[in-house]
Motif scaffolding. Structure first.
Motif, PDB file in Angstrom:
ATOM      1  N   TYR A  34      11.834  16.205 -31.982  1.00 28.95           N
ATOM      2  CA  TYR A  34      10.751  16.999 -31.422  1.00 28.95           C
ATOM      3  C   TYR A  34       9.397  16.497 -31.921  1.00 28.95           C
ATOM      4  O   TYR A  34       8.430  16.408 -31.156  1.00 28.95           O
ATOM      5  CB  TYR A  34      10.919  18.467 -31.805  1.00 28.95           C
ATOM      6  CG  TYR A  34      12.106  19.181 -31.203  1.00 28.95           C
ATOM      7  CD1 TYR A  34      12.380  19.091 -29.845  1.00 28.95           C
ATOM      8  CD2 TYR A  34      12.941  19.981 -31.995  1.00 28.95           C
ATOM      9  CE1 TYR A  34      13.454  19.776 -29.290  1.00 28.95           C
ATOM     10  CE2 TYR A  34      14.018  20.660 -31.447  1.00 28.95           C
ATOM     11  CZ  TYR A  34      14.271  20.556 -30.094  1.00 28.95           C
ATOM     12  OH  TYR A  34      15.342  21.231 -29.548  1.00 28.95           O
ATOM     13  N   ALA A  35       9.313  16.174 -33.216  1.00 29.26           N
ATOM     14  CA  ALA A  35       8.054  15.693 -33.786  1.00 29.26           C
ATOM     15  C   ALA A  35       7.652  14.351 -33.172  1.00 29.26           C
ATOM     16  O   ALA A  35       6.469  14.098 -32.941  1.00 29.26           O
ATOM     17  CB  ALA A  35       8.186  15.572 -35.301  1.00 29.26           C
ATOM     18  N   PRO A  37      -0.178  21.254 -37.402  1.00 29.92           N
ATOM     19  CA  PRO A  37       0.017  22.123 -36.228  1.00 29.92           C
ATOM     20  C   PRO A  37       1.250  21.749 -35.417  1.00 29.92           C
ATOM     21  O   PRO A  37       1.886  22.627 -34.811  1.00 29.92           O
ATOM     22  CB  PRO A  37      -1.271  21.903 -35.414  1.00 29.92           C
ATOM     23  CG  PRO A  37      -2.273  21.404 -36.387  1.00 29.92           C
ATOM     24  CD  PRO A  37      -1.511  20.602 -37.396  1.00 29.92           C
ATOM     25  N   GLU A  38       1.578  20.448 -35.412  1.00 28.10           N
ATOM     26  CA  GLU A  38       2.723  20.003 -34.620  1.00 28.10           C
ATOM     27  C   GLU A  38       4.028  20.597 -35.157  1.00 28.10           C
ATOM     28  O   GLU A  38       4.852  21.125 -34.396  1.00 28.10           O
ATOM     29  CB  GLU A  38       2.806  18.478 -34.604  1.00 28.10           C
ATOM     30  CG  GLU A  38       1.693  17.790 -33.848  1.00 28.10           C
ATOM     31  CD  GLU A  38       0.440  17.559 -34.681  1.00 28.10           C
ATOM     32  OE1 GLU A  38      -0.507  16.949 -34.163  1.00 28.10           O
ATOM     33  OE2 GLU A  38       0.419  17.985 -35.855  1.00 28.10           O
ATOM     34  N   TYR A  39       4.231  20.505 -36.461  1.00 24.65           N
ATOM     35  CA  TYR A  39       5.470  21.043 -37.022  1.00 24.65           C
ATOM     36  C   TYR A  39       5.510  22.569 -36.921  1.00 24.65           C
ATOM     37  O   TYR A  39       6.576  23.154 -36.710  1.00 24.65           O
ATOM     38  CB  TYR A  39       5.647  20.589 -38.478  1.00 24.65           C
ATOM     39  CG  TYR A  39       6.281  19.230 -38.583  1.00 24.65           C
ATOM     40  CD1 TYR A  39       7.664  19.078 -38.501  1.00 24.65           C
ATOM     41  CD2 TYR A  39       5.515  18.086 -38.730  1.00 24.65           C
ATOM     42  CE1 TYR A  39       8.257  17.832 -38.582  1.00 24.65           C
ATOM     43  CE2 TYR A  39       6.098  16.832 -38.816  1.00 24.65           C
ATOM     44  CZ  TYR A  39       7.464  16.708 -38.736  1.00 24.65           C
ATOM     45  OH  TYR A  39       8.053  15.468 -38.799  1.00 24.65           O
ATOM     46  N   ALA A  79       8.153  18.819 -22.060  1.00 22.90           N
ATOM     47  CA  ALA A  79       6.971  18.437 -22.831  1.00 22.90           C
ATOM     48  C   ALA A  79       6.470  19.641 -23.621  1.00 22.90           C
ATOM     49  O   ALA A  79       6.684  20.794 -23.236  1.00 22.90           O
ATOM     50  CB  ALA A  79       5.882  17.934 -21.892  1.00 22.90           C
ATOM     51  N   TRP A  80       5.792  19.356 -24.732  1.00 23.33           N
ATOM     52  CA  TRP A  80       5.228  20.452 -25.518  1.00 23.33           C
ATOM     53  C   TRP A  80       3.982  21.033 -24.858  1.00 23.33           C
ATOM     54  O   TRP A  80       3.622  22.177 -25.101  1.00 23.33           O
ATOM     55  CB  TRP A  80       4.930  19.978 -26.940  1.00 23.33           C
ATOM     56  CG  TRP A  80       6.193  19.773 -27.718  1.00 23.33           C
ATOM     57  CD1 TRP A  80       6.814  18.599 -27.996  1.00 23.33           C
ATOM     58  CD2 TRP A  80       7.025  20.798 -28.263  1.00 23.33           C
ATOM     59  NE1 TRP A  80       7.982  18.823 -28.692  1.00 23.33           N
ATOM     60  CE2 TRP A  80       8.138  20.168 -28.874  1.00 23.33           C
ATOM     61  CE3 TRP A  80       6.952  22.195 -28.311  1.00 23.33           C
ATOM     62  CZ2 TRP A  80       9.153  20.871 -29.505  1.00 23.33           C
ATOM     63  CZ3 TRP A  80       7.961  22.901 -28.945  1.00 23.33           C
ATOM     64  CH2 TRP A  80       9.048  22.243 -29.535  1.00 23.33           C
ATOM     65  N   LYS A  81       3.339  20.236 -24.031  1.00 20.24           N
ATOM     66  CA  LYS A  81       2.211  20.724 -23.237  1.00 20.24           C
ATOM     67  C   LYS A  81       2.193  19.946 -21.942  1.00 20.24           C
ATOM     68  O   LYS A  81       2.777  18.865 -21.835  1.00 20.24           O
ATOM     69  CB  LYS A  81       0.893  20.551 -23.994  1.00 20.24           C
ATOM     70  CG  LYS A  81       0.575  19.120 -24.371  1.00 20.24           C
ATOM     71  CD  LYS A  81      -0.721  19.036 -25.169  1.00 20.24           C
ATOM     72  CE  LYS A  81      -1.021  17.602 -25.593  1.00 20.24           C
ATOM     73  NZ  LYS A  81      -2.267  17.502 -26.375  1.00 20.24           N
ATOM     74  N   ASP A  82       1.525  20.468 -20.937  1.00 24.51           N
ATOM     75  CA  ASP A  82       1.464  19.795 -19.639  1.00 24.51           C
ATOM     76  C   ASP A  82       0.953  18.372 -19.818  1.00 24.51           C
ATOM     77  O   ASP A  82      -0.091  18.145 -20.447  1.00 24.51           O
ATOM     78  CB  ASP A  82       0.539  20.552 -18.690  1.00 24.51           C
ATOM     79  CG  ASP A  82       1.135  21.877 -18.238  1.00 24.51           C
ATOM     80  OD1 ASP A  82       2.371  21.992 -18.242  1.00 24.51           O
ATOM     81  OD2 ASP A  82       0.353  22.790 -17.891  1.00 24.51           O
ATOM     82  N   SER A 122       9.882  12.688 -24.057  1.00 24.83           N
ATOM     83  CA  SER A 122      10.990  12.263 -24.898  1.00 24.83           C
ATOM     84  C   SER A 122      10.469  11.935 -26.293  1.00 24.83           C
ATOM     85  O   SER A 122       9.268  11.719 -26.500  1.00 24.83           O
ATOM     86  CB  SER A 122      11.711  11.046 -24.320  1.00 24.83           C
ATOM     87  OG  SER A 122      12.928  10.805 -25.022  1.00 24.83           O
ATOM     88  N   GLY A 123      11.404  11.915 -27.236  1.00 22.06           N
ATOM     89  CA  GLY A 123      11.146  11.496 -28.599  1.00 22.06           C
ATOM     90  C   GLY A 123      12.371  10.784 -29.122  1.00 22.06           C
ATOM     91  O   GLY A 123      13.467  10.928 -28.580  1.00 22.06           O
TER      92      GLY A 123
END
Length: 457
Positions: free
Chosen positions: A223-224, A243-245, A311-314, A319-320
Motif C-alpha cells: 500500500y505504501a 500522512p501516507e502511513y 487508487a488512494w486518490k483519484d 499498483s504497488g
C-alpha cells in the motif's frame, strides 16, 4: 551441460512457496555499504563482462527448491545452446540459512544466487556492483526494481520479477449480490462496494485482513509503495511517521471496526473457507495470489478476476510492489563473469525470458505468478503466459503489466526490515485487535524500531 534432473511437480502446498518466495523479505544481519555514498563506488567492485567470443568454464548457481528452481533448471538447456562451453551446476539451497555464513567464510562461494530484494542491501558488501554490465539494459528495467537494488551509487542485483499488487475479487458472488466491481477505482469505492455486499450478504466480511504479522507488514508496504513511500528513505532513515502511513492504517482500522474484513492468515484453512463460501470476496494482494485461484479454490474455480489495486486518490497509482527477488553475484565466486552471462540470458535475451515465463513443462500455460521486470519482455501486447482459466479466461498478463507500469519508484529495503516485524507487524495486529489506534501504531513502532534496530547498527 551438467545440472540436476528436474524433480516431479509439487503439490498445491509446495506451489504455495512460489508466492512466498516472491514476497519474502527476510532480513540479513549485515549492515551493507553506506547507502548515502553517492556515485563514487570503487571501480574494483564493478563486474566486467567477459570479452571472449566463446567463454568457457563452470559456474555454481544457487536457487531455492521448488517450482522456480525447476523453471530455471529447464532454462539451462536453452542457455547452453548459446554458451555450450559453460557448465552450470544448479543447486537447490536453503539460501536464508546458508548464504551469509558462506560469504563470511569465503568457502565454496557460489557464482550466482537468487535473493530476496530485501536482502540485497544487507549483503552488498560481499556482492559485485553490476552497474557496468547492466548499463545497456538499465533504462529498460522497471524503475522500482532498479531502485531496490541500488546502494551507494552501485547496482547489486540483476532484477528478476515485478510483483504488482492487484485486487482479486469474486466476480460471480458480487454479480449475484448486485455489486458492480467495475465502479471500484479508489479505496473509498472499495469500502462502498464492501458495505453494499455486506448488506446483501449479512454474514460476509468482504475484504481480506492479513493476520500474519510478517505478511501484514509486507502488505502494508505494498500500500505504501502505491503512495511512493516506504518504511525507510534512500538514506535508511525511518519515515513511518507520515500522512501516507496514517491514511493506510486508518483504512485498515476502518475495515476492521466496520465489520468489513475477514481476519485470517494468508490461505490458511479459515481464509480458504471464507473465500469458498462467498463471505470474503476482495483480496488486495500481489500477483502471486493467482496460483491460489488455480490450485486452492476448487468450489469457486472460474469465479475470480483481477483488476489493478484501487487508487488512494483519484488519478493515483493503481499498483504497488509487494516483495520481489533478484539475482546477485558474490565477489567470492570463481567465475562471476560467467554467472553474469547466465543471468543476462535469463532476463534480457528473448529466448531466456521466454523459457522462464512462457509455457514450459512446469507451467504448461506459462509462469503467471509474476511478470518480468525487463520492460521489453513485459509488453502487454506480447504476453508470455496464456489467459488463466481459473480467472474465467481473463488475460492476467494485460492486467498485471498495466498495473506494474504504475508502480512508483522506490528505495533499497533496509537490512533491519524483518526485525521491524516484531514491532510494526505486531502493532498492526494489535490495532486490528482494537488495542491500538493508527497513531499509536505509528508512534510506538517508530520509537521501537529506532531504539532497538536502527540505533544498534
Amino acid at each position: 551441460m551438467s545440472h540436476k534432473p528436474r524433480r516431479p511437480r509439487k503439490t498445491a502446498q509446495r506451489i504455495l512457496a512460489i508466492g512466498l518466495a516472491a514476497g519474502v523479505a527476510l532480513g540479513a544481519s549485515g549492515c551493507g555499504p553506506d547507502i548515502t555514498g553517492g556515485d563514487d563506488a570503487a571501480t574494483s567492485d564493478r563486474l566486467a563482462a567477459p570479452t571472449e567470443k566463446s567463454p568457457k568454464g563452470e559456474i555454481t548457481i544457487w536457487d531455492r527448491s521448488g517450482d522456480l528452481y525447476e523453471v530455471f533448471d529447464d532454462a539451462i538447456e536453452d542457455f547452453n545452446k548459446v554458451y555450450p562451453d559453460i557448465t552450470v551446476h544448479h543447486e537447490a539451497v536453503d539460501i536464508d540459512a546458508k548464504l551469509q555464513n558462506t560469504l563470511i567464510t569465503g568457502t565454496d562461494v557460489p557464482d550466482g544466487v537468487f535473493l530476496d530484494d530485501a536482502k540485497v542491501a544487507g549483503l552488498a558488501d560481499s556482492l559485485w556492483d553490476l552497474s557496468d554490465v547492466l548499463a545497456p539494459y538499465v533504462n529498460d528495467i522497471a524503475p522500482q526494481k532498479v531502485d531496490v537494488n541500488s546502494i551507494g551509487g552501485g547496482i547489486y542485483g540483476v532484477p528478476f520479477d515485478s510483483n504488482p499488487g492487484l485486487l482479486y475479487y469474486n466476480a460471480a458472488a458480487l454479480e449475484k449480490a448486485g455489486v458492480d466491481a467495475s465502479t471500484i477505482e479508489t479505496y473509498d469505492d472499495l469500502l462502498a462496494a464492501a458495505r453494499a455486499y455486506k448488506e446483501a450478504v449479512p454474514t460476509a466480511k468482504p475484504i481480506h485482513l492479513e493476520q500474519s504479522a510478517f505478511l501484514g507488514q509486507l502488505q502494508l508496504e505494498m500500500y505504501a509503495s502505491q503512495l511512493g513511500t516506504s518504511i525507510a528513505d534512500a538514506d535508511g532513515a525511518l519515515r513511518l511517521d507520515s500522512p501516507e502511513y496514517k491514511e493506510i492504517l486508518t483504512f485498515l482500522d476502518t475495515v476492521q471496526t466496520d465489520g468489513l474484513g475477514t481476519r485470517a492468515e494468508y490461505l490458511n484453512a479459515t481464509d480458504i473457507a471464507e473465500l469458498e463460501n462467498g463471505n470474503q470476496v476482495f483480496y488486495p494482494w500481489a500477483i502471486w495470489y493467482s496460483f491460489a485461484t488455480q490450485q486452492l479454490l476448487p468450489e469457486t474455480l472460474g469465479d475470480w478476476r483481477a483488476m489493478p489495486l484501487p487508487a488512494w486518490k483519484d488519478g493515483g497509482a493503481r499498483s504497488g510492489a509487494m516483495g520481489g527477488s533478484s539475482f546477485v553475484i558474490p565477489r567470492g565466486g570463481e567465475n562471476s563473469e560467467l554467472a553474469w552471462l547466465f543471468y543476462q540470458f535469463l532476463m534480457f535475451d528473448k529466448a531466456g525470458y521466454t523459457a522462464v515465463w512462457g509455457p514450459n513443462d512446469i507451467y504448461p500455460n506459462g509462469l503467471n505468478t509474476s511478470i518480468p521486470s525487463y520492460q521489453p519482455a513485459a509488453q502487454s501486447d506480447a504476453p508470455l503466459f496464456k489467459p488463466v482459466d481459473a480467472l474465467g479466461g481473463q488475460d492476467l498478463w494485460a492486467v498485471a503489466t498495466t498495473a506494474g507500469a504504475e508502480i512508483p519508484r522506490s528505495v533499497p529495503t533496509p537490512s533491519w526490515w524483518a526485525g521491524s516485524v516484531d514491532y510494526l507487524g505486531n502493532n498492526i495486529q494489535r490495532m486490528l485487535d482494537g488495542d491500538l489506534t493508527p497513531d499509536q501504531v505509528i508512534g510506538n513502532s517508530s520509537d521501537e524500531i529506532q531504539k532497538n534496530l536502527i540505533d544498534r547498527q
